[in-house]
Scaffold this motif. Structure first.
Motif, mmCIF file in Angstrom:
data_model
loop_
_atom_site.group_PDB
_atom_site.id
_atom_site.type_symbol
_atom_site.label_atom_id
_atom_site.label_comp_id
_atom_site.label_asym_id
_atom_site.label_seq_id
_atom_site.Cartn_x
_atom_site.Cartn_y
_atom_site.Cartn_z
ATOM 1 N N SER A 242 0.819 -1.207 0.000
ATOM 2 C CA SER A 242 0.000 0.000 0.000
ATOM 3 C C SER A 242 0.857 1.262 0.000
ATOM 4 O O SER A 242 1.882 1.336 0.681
ATOM 5 C CB SER A 242 -0.916 0.015 1.228
ATOM 6 O OG SER A 242 -1.642 1.227 1.301
ATOM 7 N N GLY A 243 0.396 2.251 -0.777
ATOM 8 C CA GLY A 243 1.001 3.582 -0.734
ATOM 9 C C GLY A 243 0.135 4.557 0.048
ATOM 10 O O GLY A 243 0.464 5.740 0.139
ATOM 11 N N ALA A 244 -0.998 4.066 0.587
ATOM 12 C CA ALA A 244 -1.929 4.932 1.316
ATOM 13 C C ALA A 244 -1.269 5.512 2.564
ATOM 14 O O ALA A 244 -0.376 4.898 3.167
ATOM 15 C CB ALA A 244 -3.187 4.151 1.699
ATOM 16 N N GLN A 245 -1.720 6.711 2.939
ATOM 17 C CA GLN A 245 -1.237 7.383 4.156
ATOM 18 C C GLN A 245 0.279 7.543 4.149
ATOM 19 O O GLN A 245 0.951 7.390 5.177
ATOM 20 C CB GLN A 245 -1.690 6.607 5.397
ATOM 21 C CG GLN A 245 -3.195 6.433 5.499
ATOM 22 C CD GLN A 245 -3.606 5.417 6.547
ATOM 23 O OE1 GLN A 245 -2.785 4.939 7.321
ATOM 24 N NE2 GLN A 245 -4.876 5.078 6.558
ATOM 25 N N GLY A 246 0.834 7.831 2.990
ATOM 26 C CA GLY A 246 2.266 8.007 2.883
ATOM 27 C C GLY A 246 3.041 6.725 2.694
ATOM 28 O O GLY A 246 4.274 6.741 2.595
ATOM 29 N N GLY A 247 2.331 5.600 2.648
ATOM 30 C CA GLY A 247 2.970 4.302 2.450
ATOM 31 C C GLY A 247 3.274 3.617 3.761
ATOM 32 O O GLY A 247 3.869 4.210 4.666
ATOM 33 N N HIS A 248 2.843 2.366 3.903
ATOM 34 C CA HIS A 248 3.139 1.600 5.110
ATOM 35 C C HIS A 248 3.056 0.116 4.789
ATOM 36 O O HIS A 248 2.409 -0.289 3.826
ATOM 37 C CB HIS A 248 2.169 1.942 6.245
ATOM 38 C CG HIS A 248 0.733 1.664 5.903
ATOM 39 N ND1 HIS A 248 -0.028 2.502 5.131
ATOM 40 C CD2 HIS A 248 -0.091 0.624 6.237
ATOM 41 C CE1 HIS A 248 -1.249 2.005 4.991
ATOM 42 N NE2 HIS A 248 -1.310 0.871 5.652
ATOM 43 N N THR A 249 3.737 -0.669 5.596
ATOM 44 C CA THR A 249 3.745 -2.112 5.403
ATOM 45 C C THR A 249 2.406 -2.704 5.833
ATOM 46 O O THR A 249 1.880 -2.360 6.895
ATOM 47 C CB THR A 249 4.877 -2.757 6.218
ATOM 48 O OG1 THR A 249 6.136 -2.260 5.720
ATOM 49 C CG2 THR A 249 4.848 -4.275 6.102
ATOM 50 N N ILE A 250 1.875 -3.593 5.018
ATOM 51 C CA ILE A 250 0.649 -4.303 5.375
ATOM 52 C C ILE A 250 0.995 -5.416 6.363
ATOM 53 O O ILE A 250 1.846 -6.267 6.083
ATOM 54 C CB ILE A 250 -0.023 -4.910 4.130
ATOM 55 C CG1 ILE A 250 -0.426 -3.809 3.143
ATOM 56 C CG2 ILE A 250 -1.235 -5.740 4.539
ATOM 57 C CD1 ILE A 250 -1.381 -2.793 3.688
ATOM 58 N N ASP A 251 0.344 -5.389 7.521
ATOM 59 C CA ASP A 251 0.532 -6.419 8.540
ATOM 60 C C ASP A 251 -0.852 -6.864 8.980
ATOM 61 O O ASP A 251 -1.546 -6.158 9.712
ATOM 62 C CB ASP A 251 1.332 -5.864 9.717
ATOM 63 C CG ASP A 251 1.675 -6.935 10.744
ATOM 64 O OD1 ASP A 251 0.983 -7.974 10.782
ATOM 65 O OD2 ASP A 251 2.640 -6.725 11.509
ATOM 66 N N PHE A 252 -1.266 -8.031 8.522
ATOM 67 C CA PHE A 252 -2.622 -8.495 8.816
ATOM 68 C C PHE A 252 -2.835 -8.722 10.310
ATOM 69 O O PHE A 252 -3.935 -8.491 10.823
ATOM 70 C CB PHE A 252 -2.913 -9.772 8.018
ATOM 71 C CG PHE A 252 -3.013 -9.537 6.541
ATOM 72 C CD1 PHE A 252 -4.146 -8.955 5.983
ATOM 73 C CD2 PHE A 252 -1.972 -9.880 5.702
ATOM 74 C CE1 PHE A 252 -4.243 -8.726 4.624
ATOM 75 C CE2 PHE A 252 -2.053 -9.660 4.341
ATOM 76 C CZ PHE A 252 -3.186 -9.075 3.796
ATOM 77 N N ARG A 253 -1.815 -9.169 10.997
ATOM 78 C CA ARG A 253 -1.960 -9.362 12.440
ATOM 79 C C ARG A 253 -2.192 -8.026 13.146
ATOM 80 O O ARG A 253 -2.962 -7.937 14.098
ATOM 81 C CB ARG A 253 -0.728 -10.061 13.007
ATOM 82 C CG ARG A 253 -0.611 -11.529 12.592
ATOM 83 C CD ARG A 253 0.574 -12.200 13.289
ATOM 84 N NE ARG A 253 0.621 -13.613 12.976
ATOM 85 C CZ ARG A 253 1.171 -14.124 11.880
ATOM 86 N NH1 ARG A 253 1.716 -13.303 10.985
ATOM 87 N NH2 ARG A 253 1.175 -15.422 11.656
ATOM 88 N N ARG A 254 -1.539 -6.985 12.673
ATOM 89 C CA ARG A 254 -1.744 -5.672 13.260
ATOM 90 C C ARG A 254 -3.172 -5.179 13.002
ATOM 91 O O ARG A 254 -3.815 -4.582 13.870
ATOM 92 C CB ARG A 254 -0.739 -4.671 12.699
ATOM 93 C CG ARG A 254 -0.727 -3.317 13.423
ATOM 94 C CD ARG A 254 0.382 -2.434 12.897
ATOM 95 N NE ARG A 254 1.681 -3.061 13.030
ATOM 96 C CZ ARG A 254 2.384 -3.094 14.162
ATOM 97 N NH1 ARG A 254 1.889 -2.524 15.252
ATOM 98 N NH2 ARG A 254 3.566 -3.669 14.207
#
Length: 428
Positions: A242-254
């Protein structure tokens, strides 16, 4: 009544069609580009409101035009909003003076009888072309599995029709599909205060960035963008990034820790409930393995090349499993769960029904080698893994278009020799 003729007809004026036009122009090949709507229309009207590009502006572009050339406020590390991406392609078409005709739909392509070339029926009349480039891309026909009966009363839509949370009826939402589209939509709905269920299938999950470099940089220096073929068994594995919100790693557990309910791969409708495979933990583990593998390769690359990049031990921290992971839901009564909407982020099917030539197999999949069809004179561009991993990305399609333009120039040279030989006067 005369029929318009051209050497090469490009169908579609998105990133693939414009890249093709640029290379044909540089090679001196006469051509036309037909677009049934507007340039890069899918970016404007077939994406949700908050969508941004999944890669940073310095990377996801054509080599001879940067996003800052179009919008001076756009920084190289920005993830560009969808309207700005569309504007970029419009600006590029103007830059190269692409011969684009908007509002013209191609209805049928068939081979001329007894002579070279093709007859193309369009909404604006007939055109004859020596060659056809199908540059309509991979997102042609949305797939919605016929699993949930209409009489349940639950609204069902494909991700292509989703715009924003306010569009949906009150109630919980089930998002099916955990690739980039599905997870970004699910995150947006969760942030809006919705109760969200997310069906997670097999996936790859790269870090958005690691040790100060975006993952697109890592895939580049590690040679992964140029991988020529997918690993066996991974032909349809999605990528959650994802590049949303400035870009962040997708972590399904989070996401689960933040209140999203994860379920396994959606299987079917059984006894009035939606059934899910007992594979959630395995799918998360597979994504984790992909994630850690890239971190390991990045660390090895840094050590091997003596790079001074900051260490990032927190990148390997793992969020504890939520209850939905340790005790997964295998069946869900939609009414009891309060689910009023299902969003199917389940991808697209190719649709070349307008091509009445022998260019596709029985399943409708193009028969080609690096975009050169088994049907002479037909070319495909913008397909996933057309020549490499990066083929369906903006910069990747640029390189594939260069290859196809070279092939077209070669065929034109053979045709020119044939034509010259036919014109040569007989000797006595």
């Amino acid at each position: 009544m005369s029929v318009e003729k051209t050497d090469t007809l490009i169908v579609g004026a998105g990133q693939a069609g414009l890249a093709m036009s640029a290379h044909l122009r540089r090679s001196g090949v006469p051509h036309l580009v037909l677009e049934r709507s507007r340039i890069a229309e899918r970016w404007r009207s077939e994406r949700w409101d908050s969508l941004v590009a999944n890669g940073p502006a310095w990377h996801d572009r054509f080599p001879d035009l940067s996003f800052s050339d179009v919008d001076p406020m756009s920084g190289p590390d920005d993830f560009v909003a969808k309207e700005a991406v569309a504007d970029y392609f419009v600006a590029y078409a103007e830059k190269i003076a692409a011969p684009v005709r908007c509002g013209v739909e191609v209805l049928k392509v068939e081979r001329n009888a007894g002579r070279p070339g093709f007859r193309v029926e369009t909404s604006a009349g007939v055109i004859e072309a020596d060659r056809i480039v199908a540059a309509t891309g991979p997102f042609q026909r949305p797939i919605i599995p016929a699993l949930v009966p209409a009489e349940t009363g639950v609204a069902q839509m494909h991700s292509v029709d989703y715009r924003n949370p306010a569009q949906l009826a009150a109630g919980a939402v089930l998002v099916v599909g955990a690739g980039s589209s599905g997870v970004q939509i699910a995150e947006e709905l969760l942030a809006s205060g919705r109760r969200v269920y997310l069906s997670v299938g097999p996936h790859d999950r790269p870090p958005r960035s690691y040790r100060g470099r975006d993952f697109v940089w890592w895939l580049g220096v590690l040679g992964k963008w140029d991988a020529a073929a997918q690993e066996p068994g991974k032909e349809h594995v999605t990528i959650a990034v994802s590049g949303a919100q400035g870009g962040h790693t997708i972590d399904f557990r989070r996401l689960a820790a933040q209140g999203m309910t994860l379920v396994g791969r959606t299987q079917g409708w059984v006894g009035g409930a939606l059934a899910f495979a007992p594979d959630l933990a395995a799918n998360l583990a597979q994504g984790d393995e992909n994630y850690r593998s890239l971190l390991d390769e990045a660390d090895a690359y840094i050590a091997r090349n003596g790079l001074d990049l900051p260490v990032e031990p927190e990148a390997r921290a793992r969020v504890p499993d939520a209850d939905c992971v340790t005790d997964p839901i295998l069946a869900l009564d939609l009414a009891q769960a309060g689910i009023t909407t299902i969003i199917w982020a389940t991808g697209f099917a190719l649709d070349y029904g307008w091509m009445k030539v022998d260019a596709c197999d029985e399943s409708g999949k193009p028969k080609h080698q690096r975009g050169v069809s088994t049907e002479p004179g037909i070319y495909f561009l913008g397909l996933p893994w057309q020549s490499r991993r990066g083929s369906s990305f903006i910069w990747g399609v640029w390189h594939d278009a260069k290859y196809l333009a070279d092939q077209i120039v070669i065929q034109r040279s053979y045709a020119a020799y044939r034509d010259a030989a036919q014109r040569r006067p007989e000797t006595v």
